[in-house]
Structures are given as C-alpha cells and as structure tokens.
Design an enzyme around this catalytic site. Structure first.
Site, PDB file in Angstrom:
ATOM      1  N   SER A  86      35.299  44.160  19.101  1.00  0.00           N
ATOM      2  CA  SER A  86      35.426  45.095  20.225  1.00  0.00           C
ATOM      3  C   SER A  86      34.321  46.147  20.224  1.00  0.00           C
ATOM      4  O   SER A  86      34.243  46.963  21.140  1.00  0.00           O
ATOM      5  CB  SER A  86      36.806  45.764  20.218  1.00  0.00           C
ATOM      6  OG  SER A  86      37.089  46.344  18.954  1.00  0.00           O
ATOM      7  N   ASN A 129      45.692  50.635  13.007  1.00  0.00           N
ATOM      8  CA  ASN A 129      46.685  50.706  14.087  1.00  0.00           C
ATOM      9  C   ASN A 129      46.930  52.143  14.550  1.00  0.00           C
ATOM     10  O   ASN A 129      46.996  52.415  15.745  1.00  0.00           O
ATOM     11  CB  ASN A 129      47.999  50.061  13.643  1.00  0.00           C
ATOM     12  CG  ASN A 129      47.828  48.587  13.321  1.00  0.00           C
ATOM     13  OD1 ASN A 129      46.760  48.024  13.577  1.00  0.00           O
ATOM     14  ND2 ASN A 129      48.852  47.974  12.750  1.00  0.00           N
ATOM     15  N   THR A 184      47.612  58.109  65.610  1.00  0.00           N
ATOM     16  CA  THR A 184      48.653  57.324  64.953  1.00  0.00           C
ATOM     17  C   THR A 184      48.466  55.912  65.485  1.00  0.00           C
ATOM     18  O   THR A 184      48.060  55.749  66.645  1.00  0.00           O
ATOM     19  CB  THR A 184      50.074  57.813  65.287  1.00  0.00           C
ATOM     20  OG1 THR A 184      50.295  57.663  66.690  1.00  0.00           O
ATOM     21  CG2 THR A 184      50.281  59.277  64.896  1.00  0.00           C
ATOM     22  N   HIS A 185      48.713  54.914  64.645  1.00  0.00           N
ATOM     23  CA  HIS A 185      48.459  53.512  65.015  1.00  0.00           C
ATOM     24  C   HIS A 185      47.005  53.315  65.459  1.00  0.00           C
ATOM     25  O   HIS A 185      46.728  52.413  66.230  1.00  0.00           O
ATOM     26  CB  HIS A 185      49.406  53.047  66.125  1.00  0.00           C
ATOM     27  CG  HIS A 185      50.844  53.376  65.866  1.00  0.00           C
ATOM     28  ND1 HIS A 185      51.717  52.514  65.247  1.00  0.00           N
ATOM     29  CD2 HIS A 185      51.555  54.502  66.120  1.00  0.00           C
ATOM     30  CE1 HIS A 185      52.902  53.078  65.140  1.00  0.00           C
ATOM     31  NE2 HIS A 185      52.844  54.291  65.660  1.00  0.00           N
ATOM     32  N   SER A 219      19.706  46.969  56.528  1.00  0.00           N
ATOM     33  CA  SER A 219      19.899  45.526  56.531  1.00  0.00           C
ATOM     34  C   SER A 219      18.561  44.852  56.260  1.00  0.00           C
ATOM     35  O   SER A 219      17.524  45.320  56.705  1.00  0.00           O
ATOM     36  CB  SER A 219      20.433  45.084  57.897  1.00  0.00           C
ATOM     37  OG  SER A 219      20.173  43.712  58.099  1.00  0.00           O
ATOM     38  N   LYS A 257      19.808  48.594  61.571  1.00  0.00           N
ATOM     39  CA  LYS A 257      21.085  48.874  60.923  1.00  0.00           C
ATOM     40  C   LYS A 257      21.022  50.041  59.940  1.00  0.00           C
ATOM     41  O   LYS A 257      20.068  50.220  59.198  1.00  0.00           O
ATOM     42  CB  LYS A 257      21.574  47.634  60.146  1.00  0.00           C
ATOM     43  CG  LYS A 257      22.039  46.488  60.994  1.00  0.00           C
ATOM     44  CD  LYS A 257      23.277  46.798  61.844  1.00  0.00           C
ATOM     45  CE  LYS A 257      24.533  46.920  61.010  1.00  0.00           C
ATOM     46  NZ  LYS A 257      24.975  45.629  60.478  1.00  0.00           N
ATOM     47  N   ASN A 284      23.964  51.076  57.385  1.00  0.00           N
ATOM     48  CA  ASN A 284      25.318  50.707  56.980  1.00  0.00           C
ATOM     49  C   ASN A 284      25.947  51.744  56.047  1.00  0.00           C
ATOM     50  O   ASN A 284      25.255  52.347  55.240  1.00  0.00           O
ATOM     51  CB  ASN A 284      25.306  49.351  56.284  1.00  0.00           C
ATOM     52  CG  ASN A 284      24.805  48.243  57.196  1.00  0.00           C
ATOM     53  OD1 ASN A 284      25.059  48.282  58.409  1.00  0.00           O
ATOM     54  ND2 ASN A 284      24.097  47.290  56.639  1.00  0.00           N
ATOM     55  N   GLU A 336      32.084  51.749  52.068  1.00  0.00           N
ATOM     56  CA  GLU A 336      32.665  50.415  51.867  1.00  0.00           C
ATOM     57  C   GLU A 336      32.907  50.162  50.381  1.00  0.00           C
ATOM     58  O   GLU A 336      33.890  49.521  50.000  1.00  0.00           O
ATOM     59  CB  GLU A 336      31.746  49.351  52.475  1.00  0.00           C
ATOM     60  CG  GLU A 336      31.745  49.425  54.005  1.00  0.00           C
ATOM     61  CD  GLU A 336      30.577  48.689  54.642  1.00  0.00           C
ATOM     62  OE1 GLU A 336      30.004  47.793  53.998  1.00  0.00           O
ATOM     63  OE2 GLU A 336      30.240  49.019  55.794  1.00  0.00           O
ATOM     64  N   TYR A 370      51.967  46.737  16.616  1.00  0.00           N
ATOM     65  CA  TYR A 370      50.589  46.438  17.012  1.00  0.00           C
ATOM     66  C   TYR A 370      50.361  44.940  17.010  1.00  0.00           C
ATOM     67  O   TYR A 370      50.720  44.244  16.055  1.00  0.00           O
ATOM     68  CB  TYR A 370      49.554  47.098  16.085  1.00  0.00           C
ATOM     69  CG  TYR A 370      48.125  46.771  16.529  1.00  0.00           C
ATOM     70  CD1 TYR A 370      47.492  47.537  17.491  1.00  0.00           C
ATOM     71  CD2 TYR A 370      47.465  45.643  16.039  1.00  0.00           C
ATOM     72  CE1 TYR A 370      46.219  47.206  17.954  1.00  0.00           C
ATOM     73  CE2 TYR A 370      46.194  45.301  16.491  1.00  0.00           C
ATOM     74  CZ  TYR A 370      45.579  46.090  17.447  1.00  0.00           C
ATOM     75  OH  TYR A 370      44.314  45.752  17.909  1.00  0.00           O
ATOM     76  N   GLN A 409      44.048  45.185  22.039  1.00  0.00           N
ATOM     77  CA  GLN A 409      42.619  45.464  22.140  1.00  0.00           C
ATOM     78  C   GLN A 409      42.150  45.289  23.592  1.00  0.00           C
ATOM     79  O   GLN A 409      41.132  45.835  23.983  1.00  0.00           O
ATOM     80  CB  GLN A 409      41.873  44.523  21.198  1.00  0.00           C
ATOM     81  CG  GLN A 409      40.391  44.753  21.144  1.00  0.00           C
ATOM     82  CD  GLN A 409      39.766  44.077  19.937  1.00  0.00           C
ATOM     83  OE1 GLN A 409      39.860  44.585  18.825  1.00  0.00           O
ATOM     84  NE2 GLN A 409      39.159  42.928  20.141  1.00  0.00           N
TER      85      GLN A 409
HETATM   86  N1  ARG Z   1      39.811  46.955  17.388  1.00  0.00           N
HETATM   87  C1  ARG Z   1      41.229  47.015  17.430  1.00  0.00           C
HETATM   88  C2  ARG Z   1      41.733  47.452  18.795  1.00  0.00           C
HETATM   89  O1  ARG Z   1      40.937  47.795  19.596  1.00  0.00           O
HETATM   90  C3  ARG Z   1      41.800  47.966  16.453  1.00  0.00           C
HETATM   91  C4  ARG Z   1      42.003  47.396  15.158  1.00  0.00           C
HETATM   92  C5  ARG Z   1      43.387  47.123  14.789  1.00  0.00           C
HETATM   93  N2  ARG Z   1      43.294  45.790  14.364  1.00  0.00           N
HETATM   94  C6  ARG Z   1      44.125  45.220  13.545  1.00  0.00           C
HETATM   95  N3  ARG Z   1      43.900  44.021  13.259  1.00  0.00           N
HETATM   96  N4  ARG Z   1      45.153  45.823  13.055  1.00  0.00           N
HETATM   97  O2  ARG Z   1      42.908  47.441  19.096  1.00  0.00           O
END
Ligand code: ARG
Length: 460
Positions: free
Chosen positions: A24, A112, A158-159, A280, A286, A288, A293, A320, A325
């Site tokens: 991560s 955790n 309205t509408h 455009s 144009k 825009n 949007e 957990y 993640q």
């Molecule tokens: N990278 C993990 C997360 O984003 C946190 C680690 C906890 N991982 C674990 N295997 N206990 O949630």
C-alpha cells in the site's frame, strides 16, 4: 527467514505480483507525517512504562525527525521490500539509529492500531487544513457576490419553468446555505473521527498497561476509543467522511447544473471567465463550461468511492482484515476531489460575469400571477378562489393574444371579477414582488441580508 518485517515464521518468498498486490506504500505514503507523529508519541508512552530509556527515546525522536525531513524534501528512498508506510518508516529508522533501538518501537503495538491511528490523524488534518478553509472560501465568495449584486433580479424556477421573481443574491445565498450546512456537518464528523485507537494492540488490548489517555492527548485526539476490538476494526469515520463528501458533491453538482443552464445562449444569464472554460477542437466559436461539467461529473466518482468501500466493508468479520486496506484509495480520491471541487467552484463564482439585463429581461408578467392572487387575498377573498381568478386572467390574456396579464384593461379585469379595482396595476412590479417576500428566508433585500449575516456567523 525472509527480509520482511513479519518474516520470522516464513521460509518461502512472496510471489512478486503478490508483493505488489499487497503493498500500500504507493498511496499510503501520504500518511507519513501522521505515522511518524504516532510513533513519536507511542514511544514516549513506552518510555513512561520503562520499556525505553530516556536516551533511547531521544535517539528515536531524532531519527523520526530526520525521516520526516526526508519525506518533506521528497528524498525518502523507498526499498523494494517496503510494504506500507509503517514498515517503510520503521525500516528507515533502523538504518538511521540502529536496529537495536528501532526494534523496540513496535513493542505492544500492532499495525492494526497503528494504521487506523494514522488514518484518523490524516483525516483530521485534511479536514482542518484543507477542507474547512476551502469550504469557507467558497461560502465567502458566495456571500460577497450576494451582497454586491443584491439589486439584480432574475426568474426563479420550479420544474425549470419560470415561477416567481427572485434576487440573484437569493440564488447565491441558497447555495451558501447548503455549503454552510456542509461545513457544520463536517465539524460534527470531525468530533467523532478524532478519537484515539492507539494502544489497542492487534485487537485484544495492550499487554504492558500503556496509558492510552496520555497517547490520545499527545496526538491531539479528544478521547480514547473504549473497546480495543472497535479501535482496530472501526472504519465508520471513513464511511462518514465519504458520505459527507458525497452529499457535498451532490450540492456542487446541482449548483453546477444551474450555472450550466444559465450560461447557455438561450438563457445567457451569466458568462464564465476564460479561466474556467475551454474551447472546441473543431468548432472555433465554442466556449464550453467544462469546469461546471466536471463539478457535476465528479460527483459520480465520489459517490462511487463511498459505495465501493461500503461493499468492501460490509462482509468483514471483526476485527482487522486486509480488506480494510481498500479504505485508502477511495478515501484519498474523495478528499482530493472534494477539495479541488471547492476551489474550482470558488474560482468560477468569483470570476463569472452576470448579465443583469438578460436576467431581468427574462422576467415575464405571468410570474406575477401569484401576486395578483395575493392582491385579492388582501381584499378578503379566500386564496383558493383568488388562485382560480388569477388563472382566468392569465388564460384571458393568452386567448386575446396579449403580451402579459398587465395588458388587460380594468374593464376586462372587472368582467372576470368585480372586486378588481384600479390599484391592481400596482401589482405588476417585479421589485415590489420580491420586496413583499420579507419574512425570514425570503427574497426581499432585508431578508437576504439577514440570511447572509446569519451564515457568516456560523463559520469559524
Ligand atoms: N497496510 C495496512 C493497511 O493499510 C496496514 C497493515 C496492517 N496489516 C496487517 N497485516 N495487520 O490496512
């Protein structure tokens, strides 16, 4: 054993794709400051328990400060084995101060409680440092424009049919009101999310009796989460924040939709500045309203952030599980999209040109049919009856091919209802129509100014 932080019981290597799938760091590095801060306070807690010496703590804090400088300067070198921000920072700490001391910082802690501590700090900081100021900036420009352009009238719909005349400032004030409610709602969420999970351990609690109140206070949390299993597994604060973002984006989307309509040639009520428009590639004429949007379009992706994560969360057993993640990417996407949307909307509002003549030329006499009904109410006729009579006046004018109900003669009016008198023609005045609506919340000048002051006082 492998190189991994948790590698003790492992003999085999991780599949390379599994490493990428599991990692991560590519996105949770954003929480580096929160992670270092969490470790700084956590280790102070360990020192209080006698699990670290004063000298060790000082070394650790020096190391953490150095790592922060590296991240701040974009000089932190990631190791291929780093899995997430927590393991990366701890690995780096070992390199700087030696593994003997660095190896003690995680005593009694789990990733955790660590990850969710980081997340709560991160969310709190984004709310305070980015979202509140950006949202206040948006409300401020709406209020400023509303005060400055209070004399401009426009059709209210309205509408999407012309309904009653309003002040342009009333429209501005209506969105300032939505966004002020968003501001207050965010403040309530902030209070709930700013609670400390640190010291909960993996799930069962802390085995050395860490002072969780001390940790909470050191990290600026307003309380301690009272159950260690909840501490590590609760992601409601993320859901709430993303729901908040979804609701805000719904407001922004409707706001954008109004303005998109108003800047068509057919309406021509406003003109966007070049800074928030694009051209455009094919049609040279144009201009825009891409900014608007995108404000409307990006609401869908924030809604998706919320619902996608809710799908991940719903089946997870306590406490957990790695599914969690999956909270980060939608959360970060939501926060960034929402903040940028606030800034773009602020830019759009502060730079657009209002076409007063076009707005006022779009007011038509039929929009005063309610006022005509009210005229008879003031003469004692029940509203249900006056509504009908006024409708007949509209139909008669239409049938005679007249350019509005004000073009009927007094005789024609009296033929429809003898209670009409010469003073009825004073009804056909748009300015008076809006000024009559001076009860709280209405479109009269005094009522709008009161609304605006009231909004201002609600923002910190
Ligand atoms: N990278 C993990 C997360 O984003 C946190 C680690 C906890 N991982 C674990 N295997 N206990 O949630």
């Amino acid at each position: 054993s492998t190189q991994k932080l948790w590698g003790g019981r492992f003999t085999g290597e991780t599949d390379p794709l599994m490493h990428l799938y599991n990692a991560s760091l590519p996105y949770d590095y954003k929480m580096y400051k929160a992670d270092l801060e969490g470790t700084r306070v956590y280790t102070a807690g360990l020192q209080k328990l006698g699990l670290l010496t004063q000298a060790e703590l000082a070394k650790i804090h020096e190391g953490l400060a150095e790592i922060k400088q590296e991240w701040d300067a974009d000089k932190f070198i990631r190791h291929p084995n780093d899995e997430d921000i927590h393991t990366a920072n701890e690995r780096r700490l070992g390199e700087i101060i030696g593994r003997d001391i660095a190896g003690k910082v995680h005593t009694g802690r789990s990733r955790n409680d660590q990850v969710v501590t980081d997340l709560r700090i991160y969310c709190r900081d984004v709310v305070n440092d980015n979202l509140f100021p950006a949202l206040k900036g948006l409300v401020d420009v709406l209020i400023k424009r509303a005060k400055g352009e209070i004399n401009i009238l426009m059709p209210g719909y309205t509408h999407l049919q012309r309904a009653q005349p309003i002040r342009w400032s009333h429209w501005l004030s209506s969105y300032a009101t939505y966004f002020t409610e968003d501001y207050k709602r965010l403040d309530q969420i902030l209070h709930r999310l700013n609670q400390s999970p640190l010291g909960a351990g993996a799930l069962a609690g802390h085995p050395y009796g860490i002072d969780r109140e001390f940790l909470a206070e050191g990290l600026g949390f307003n309380s301690v989460i009272g159950n260690s299993m909840v501490a590590v597994s609760d992601r409601d604060f993320i859901v709430e924040l993303m729901f908040w973002g979804t609701l805000f984006m719904n407001h922004i989307s409707r706001f954008a939709e109004d303005l998109i309509i108003y800047c068509t040639a057919e309406f021509g009520f406003i003109q966007l500045s070049d800074a928030y428009s694009t051209g455009s590639s094919l049609m040279p004429q144009k201009k825009n309203a891409d900014s608007l949007e995108l404000l409307r379009g990006k609401s869908g992706r924030v809604f998706g952030d919320l619902t996608g994560f809710l799908m991940s969360l719903k089946g997870i057993p306590s406490t957990y599980d790695k599914d969690m993640q999956e909270d980060k990417e939608p959360l970060f996407d939501c926060l960034t999209t929402v903040e940028h949307s606030m800034l773009i909307a602020t830019g759009v509002i502060s730079t657009l040109t209002v076409k007063k003549e076009k707005m006022e030329a779009s007011l038509t006499m039929d929009m005063l049919a309610t006022d005509l009904a009210d005229y008879l109410v003031r003469k004692g006729v029940p509203f249900r009856e006056t509504h009908h009579i006024s409708g007949e006046c509209v139909a008669t004018a239409e049938k005679l091919g007249l350019d509005g109900i004000d073009k009927l003669t007094l005789e024609q009016y009296q033929k429809i209802d003898p209670r009409f008198a010469g003073d009825l023609f004073a009804t056909f005045n748009f300015e008076q129509s809006v000024e009559r609506r001076d009860a709280t919340g209405g479109t009269a000048k005094s009522a709008i100014l009161k609304q605006l002051d009231n909004l201002k006082s609600q923002l910190k």
